[in-house]
Scaffold this motif. Structure first.
Motif, PDB file in Angstrom:
ATOM      1  N   UNK A 207      72.916-170.760  13.751  1.00  0.00           N
ATOM      2  CA  UNK A 207      71.568-170.206  13.897  1.00  0.00           C
ATOM      3  C   UNK A 207      70.525-171.322  13.881  1.00  0.00           C
ATOM      4  N   UNK A 208      70.723-172.312  13.033  1.00  0.00           N
ATOM      5  CA  UNK A 208      69.790-173.439  13.009  1.00  0.00           C
ATOM      6  C   UNK A 208      69.779-174.171  14.347  1.00  0.00           C
ATOM      7  N   UNK A 209      70.963-174.277  14.982  1.00  0.00           N
ATOM      8  CA  UNK A 209      71.054-174.966  16.270  1.00  0.00           C
ATOM      9  C   UNK A 209      70.348-174.213  17.391  1.00  0.00           C
ATOM     10  N   UNK A 210      70.039-172.936  17.157  1.00  0.00           N
ATOM     11  CA  UNK A 210      69.320-172.151  18.163  1.00  0.00           C
ATOM     12  C   UNK A 210      67.828-172.475  18.197  1.00  0.00           C
ATOM     13  N   UNK A 211      67.287-172.935  17.087  1.00  0.00           N
ATOM     14  CA  UNK A 211      65.841-173.059  16.956  1.00  0.00           C
ATOM     15  C   UNK A 211      65.276-173.977  18.033  1.00  0.00           C
ATOM     16  N   UNK A 212      64.298-173.463  18.769  1.00  0.00           N
ATOM     17  CA  UNK A 212      63.634-174.248  19.797  1.00  0.00           C
ATOM     18  C   UNK A 212      64.241-174.145  21.171  1.00  0.00           C
ATOM     19  N   UNK A 213      65.445-173.581  21.298  1.00  0.00           N
ATOM     20  CA  UNK A 213      66.044-173.483  22.620  1.00  0.00           C
ATOM     21  C   UNK A 213      65.380-172.373  23.430  1.00  0.00           C
ATOM     22  N   UNK A 214      65.379-172.524  24.720  1.00  0.00           N
ATOM     23  CA  UNK A 214      64.931-171.460  25.612  1.00  0.00           C
ATOM     24  C   UNK A 214      66.126-170.823  26.322  1.00  0.00           C
ATOM     25  N   UNK A 215      67.305-171.391  26.064  1.00  0.00           N
ATOM     26  CA  UNK A 215      68.530-170.900  26.688  1.00  0.00           C
ATOM     27  C   UNK A 215      69.169-169.841  25.800  1.00  0.00           C
ATOM     28  N   UNK A 216      68.527-168.668  25.749  1.00  0.00           N
ATOM     29  CA  UNK A 216      69.044-167.574  24.938  1.00  0.00           C
ATOM     30  C   UNK A 216      68.811-166.261  25.674  1.00  0.00           C
ATOM     31  N   UNK A 217      69.776-165.369  25.554  1.00  0.00           N
ATOM     32  CA  UNK A 217      69.657-164.055  26.190  1.00  0.00           C
ATOM     33  C   UNK A 217      70.187-163.018  25.211  1.00  0.00           C
ATOM     34  N   UNK A 218      69.335-162.108  24.802  1.00  0.00           N
ATOM     35  CA  UNK A 218      69.676-161.043  23.859  1.00  0.00           C
ATOM     36  C   UNK A 218      69.473-159.695  24.530  1.00  0.00           C
ATOM     37  N   UNK A 219      70.450-158.816  24.406  1.00  0.00           N
ATOM     38  CA  UNK A 219      70.309-157.485  24.989  1.00  0.00           C
ATOM     39  C   UNK A 219      71.182-156.502  24.226  1.00  0.00           C
ATOM     40  N   UNK A 220      70.909-155.236  24.435  1.00  0.00           N
ATOM     41  CA  UNK A 220      71.702-154.191  23.806  1.00  0.00           C
ATOM     42  C   UNK A 220      73.021-154.024  24.554  1.00  0.00           C
ATOM     43  N   UNK A 221      74.028-153.560  23.830  1.00  0.00           N
ATOM     44  CA  UNK A 221      75.237-153.068  24.485  1.00  0.00           C
ATOM     45  C   UNK A 221      74.945-151.616  24.833  1.00  0.00           C
ATOM     46  N   UNK A 222      74.790-151.357  26.110  1.00  0.00           N
ATOM     47  CA  UNK A 222      74.366-150.039  26.581  1.00  0.00           C
ATOM     48  C   UNK A 222      75.205-149.624  27.777  1.00  0.00           C
ATOM     49  N   UNK A 223      75.151-148.356  28.082  1.00  0.00           N
ATOM     50  CA  UNK A 223      75.899-147.822  29.214  1.00  0.00           C
ATOM     51  C   UNK A 223      74.970-146.945  30.051  1.00  0.00           C
ATOM     52  N   UNK A 224      75.065-147.089  31.358  1.00  0.00           N
ATOM     53  CA  UNK A 224      74.269-146.285  32.280  1.00  0.00           C
ATOM     54  C   UNK A 224      75.040-145.013  32.629  1.00  0.00           C
ATOM     55  N   UNK A 225      74.370-143.873  32.520  1.00  0.00           N
ATOM     56  CA  UNK A 225      74.958-142.584  32.869  1.00  0.00           C
ATOM     57  C   UNK A 225      74.219-142.036  34.086  1.00  0.00           C
ATOM     58  N   UNK A 226      74.837-142.136  35.256  1.00  0.00           N
ATOM     59  CA  UNK A 226      74.245-141.602  36.473  1.00  0.00           C
ATOM     60  C   UNK A 226      75.334-140.966  37.319  1.00  0.00           C
ATOM     61  N   UNK A 227      74.993-139.895  37.986  1.00  0.00           N
ATOM     62  CA  UNK A 227      75.912-139.252  38.920  1.00  0.00           C
ATOM     63  C   UNK A 227      75.488-139.491  40.363  1.00  0.00           C
ATOM     64  N   UNK A 228      74.300-140.023  40.553  1.00  0.00           N
ATOM     65  CA  UNK A 228      73.812-140.340  41.900  1.00  0.00           C
ATOM     66  C   UNK A 228      73.287-141.771  41.912  1.00  0.00           C
ATOM     67  N   UNK A 229      73.778-142.544  42.861  1.00  0.00           N
ATOM     68  CA  UNK A 229      73.369-143.942  42.981  1.00  0.00           C
ATOM     69  C   UNK A 229      72.405-144.172  44.144  1.00  0.00           C
ATOM     70  N   UNK A 230      72.062-143.111  44.863  1.00  0.00           N
ATOM     71  CA  UNK A 230      71.146-143.244  45.999  1.00  0.00           C
ATOM     72  C   UNK A 230      70.129-142.112  45.971  1.00  0.00           C
ATOM     73  N   UNK A 231      68.971-142.400  46.506  1.00  0.00           N
ATOM     74  CA  UNK A 231      67.929-141.381  46.658  1.00  0.00           C
ATOM     75  C   UNK A 231      67.062-141.791  47.831  1.00  0.00           C
TER      76      UNK A 231
END
Length: 385
Positions: free
Chosen positions: A247-271
């Motif tokens: 965690x200390x080695x993270x300080x000051x970096x801009x090379x970080x990506x944080x996101x939720x573990x999520x799932x998309x629920x869709x039955x239609x991919x076009x409109x």
């Protein structure tokens, strides 16, 4: 029939689609909110004949092989650094593994002279007209397009504008993950340390630093690295092993990506004249199939447009049918409890799982079966190569 097509997102799916559409002779614009291509990132993998066939038909299979990381073993360690077990590279790396940034660069090199790739901009509105779609942007002048494709990830801007708010389609799975660069070397081997509800990993081929932790939904700016590092600092306070050093080695970096573990629920991919590709329509973060689904989806969407002679209604129907069936794997599973089990007992059970070769082979075979669960159509040979 040449069409003017707008793609939102210069990730794997968006660039792969731009590659195919440009080869079929369409006029393609890709707009990406990030200011430039993101280097490095986590390793992504491809499994089975379907993924490899699409890479081969794109003409990039050998390039990907040359940049392959080779799936590396990841070792489970205790708080004193003793190795407790191993997650084999054959489980984490599929048939072919490459850093996401390297793959994106290979694709960008192929499309940048045949498509207009615009960084640092984003779509602000989409309005369908009798003969197209009118788009406005944060920076560029408005434009008219025949078709629009949202390949802009699980937090898709196009999906929000056309289908509705994110909360209607995206389900938080109870965990967050983060990838980050480090200014400190923790050794060549991939090491993973768990405490209930938390995982920290360093080294190996997947990412310099990798985090998974249980959490309710959080409010933060996904484009602000300092805010993301602050969340990680709080989430990993008091954790054993070498976590404080990481965690200390993270300080000051801009090379970080944080996101939720999520799932998309869709039955239609076009409109109408708009389609969703990859994580925007059928994503499951850390599900192990995202890059392969996006790659195959791009191949199918562009190919069906060619096969239908540019009739987007017919092409979109076929794309919907094929991908709804193929992407069913993305509607299953949650990597969070597997990577960051909620109890010490579950952590020990997960670690023991990899000691049994028959079970490991079964899990690998199931992954390949899902990845190859599609009969790839031989679409018309592109006139423009």
């Amino acid at each position: 029939m040449t069409k003017k097509i707008l793609i939102s997102g210069a990730g794997i799916g968006g660039l792969a689609l731009a590659h195919w559409l440009a080869r079929y002779g369409h006029a393609v614009t890709v707009v990406e909110k990030a200011p430039a291509m993101r280097p490095g990132g986590q390793a992504v993998d491809f499994k089975g004949a379907a993924h490899l066939t699409v890479l081969e038909r794109m003409g990039i299979l050998e390039d990907v092989r040359r940049h392959a990381t080779g799936g590396a073993d990841l070792y489970f360690v205790d708080a004193d650094g003793r190795r407790l077990g191993v997650m084999p590279g054959e489980f984490t790396g599929g048939d072919l593994e490459i850093l996401r940034g390297d793959l994106a660069r290979l694709l960008h090199d192929r499309v940048r002279d045949r498509a207009d790739v615009v960084f640092g901009d984003s779509i602000t509105s989409l309005a369908e007209t009798p003969d197209g779609v009118r788009a406005t942007f944060e920076r560029a002048a408005p434009g008219a397009y025949d078709l629009v494709v949202g390949a802009d990830g699980i937090h898709s801007n196009v999906r929000r504008l056309v289908f509705g708010p994110e909360r209607d389609y995206v389900r938080h799975q109870g965990h967050y993950y983060a990838l980050a660069g480090l200014d400190r070397d923790f050794g060549p081997d991939g090491l993973m340390y768990n405490e209930p509800g938390r995982l920290v990993s360093v080294g190996g081929n997947k990412a310099p630093a990798f985090f998974v932790f249980a959490s309710p939904e959080l409010e933060y700016d996904r484009y602000d690295p300092e805010a993301q590092i602050a969340i990680l600092t709080r989430a990993y306070a008091g954790m054993g092993w070498r976590t404080a050093e990481v965690v200390e080695a993270l300080q000051g970096t801009r090379d970080v990506y944080l996101d939720s573990i999520s799932r998309v629920h869709m039955e239609e991919y076009t409109r109408g004249r708009v389609a969703l590709l990859g994580d925007a329509g059928y994503g499951n973060t850390l599900g192990g199939f995202g890059s392969g689904l996006a790659l195959v989806g791009a191949y199918v969407l562009a190919g069906e447009l060619a096969a239908a002679g540019g009739d987007h209604r017919a092409a979109f129907r076929r794309y919907q049918e094929i991908l709804l069936r193929y992407s069913k794997v993305a509607r299953k599973g949650n990597a969070g409890p597997f990577l960051a089990p909620p109890t010490w007992r579950r952590i020990r059970s997960r670690n023991r799982l990899f000691r049994y070769r028959p079970m490991l082979k079964l899990m690998i075979a199931m992954g390949e079966r899902f990845a190859t669960g599609i009969d790839l159509r031989d679409y018309p040979v592109p006139a423009h190569r």
